[in-house]
Design a protein around this motif. Structure first.
Motif, PDB file in Angstrom:
ATOM      1  N   GLY A  17       0.956   0.751   1.141  1.00 26.49           N
ATOM      2  CA  GLY A  17      -0.218   1.341   0.142  1.00 26.49           C
ATOM      3  C   GLY A  17      -0.945   2.457   0.613  1.00 26.49           C
ATOM      4  O   GLY A  17      -1.189   3.673   0.128  1.00 26.49           O
ATOM      5  N   PHE A  21      -0.767   6.193  -0.727  1.00 23.89           N
ATOM      6  CA  PHE A  21      -2.171   7.092  -0.925  1.00 23.89           C
ATOM      7  C   PHE A  21      -2.271   8.249  -0.202  1.00 23.89           C
ATOM      8  O   PHE A  21      -2.857   9.035  -0.668  1.00 23.89           O
ATOM      9  N   TYR A  52      -7.793   1.781  -4.638  1.00 24.09           N
ATOM     10  CA  TYR A  52      -6.911   1.652  -3.242  1.00 24.09           C
ATOM     11  C   TYR A  52      -7.992   0.790  -2.478  1.00 24.09           C
ATOM     12  O   TYR A  52      -7.355  -0.309  -1.596  1.00 24.09           O
ATOM     13  N   ASN A  56      -6.906  -3.380  -1.341  1.00 24.20           N
ATOM     14  CA  ASN A  56      -6.949  -3.844  -0.146  1.00 24.20           C
ATOM     15  C   ASN A  56      -7.987  -5.042   0.154  1.00 24.20           C
ATOM     16  O   ASN A  56      -7.432  -5.892   0.910  1.00 24.20           O
TER      17      ASN A  56
END
Length: 198
Positions: A17, A21, A52, A56
């Motif tokens: 991720g 990003f 994002y 997480n």
């Protein structure tokens, strides 16, 4: 490392991720500096940054619950990072409107938090010098990057976005390497358990 091995997937998803990003940040940063695109890009960046960080936090919450269920003592550490990321991601997502200074400020908070948690994880894994050293150095770099973002909030938006993209790329690679190490520790354990059942 043996206890953390069952969570290799959580670190692998986080690393992947972060790399995705970083790609978005490095690409979108080039749009800043034009009068028409700036207001639109600030809103898009706020949405993506909030999503994002929040994702997480949700991922860490799942890993924390899984760790608590299997009585792995690191679940409190994962829960603390989950709360931090969830709160920061929710705040970014709700404000929506960013400016060049607020972007640098939020990026700094994110990097500082990441650095602290990486350093704490390095301390917990101090028996394994290779991965403890990797996470410790990464935590130090993340902490320094966070301080730089906070202290130099007047930097141009394009510069701040590119620097944040570079930081996320670095973080993603480090976490992905760590996840690969956890997976290598976990696979022999699974093979040993399957051999016992036979």
């Amino acid at each position: 490392m043996k206890e953390l091995g069952m969570f290799w997937w959580a670190f692998a998803v986080r690393g992947g991720g972060a790399i995705l990003f970083a790609g978005f940040l490095l690409y979108s940063g080039s749009f800043f500096g034009t009068i028409f695109f700036d207001p639109i890009m600030f809103v898009v960046l706020a949405l993506v940054l909030g999503f994002y960080i929040l994702s997480n936090g949700i991922l860490l919450g799942v890993a924390s619950g899984y760790a608590a269920e299997h009585q792995v003592d690191i679940w409190q550490f994962l829960l603390a990072e989950c709360i931090f990321d969830t709160a920061l991601g929710t705040y970014v997502g709700l404000t929506l409107l960013l400016s060049s200074e607020s972007l640098a400020w939020l990026a700094g908070l994110h990097a500082l938090g990441t650095g602290c948690f990486l350093a704490a994880l390095a301390w917990k894994l101090r028996a394994n010098k290779a991965y403890s050293g990797l996470l410790g150095v990464a935590g130090f770099i993340a902490f320094c990057a966070g301080l730089a973002f906070v202290l130099y909030r007047q930097a141009a938006t394009r510069t701040a976005t590119h620097w944040l993209g570079g930081f996320e790329l670095f973080y993603g690679v480090v976490v992905f390497v760590f996840a690969e190490g956890l997976h290598r520790h976990h696979v022999p354990l699974l093979r040993g358990e399957s051999a016992e059942f036979r």
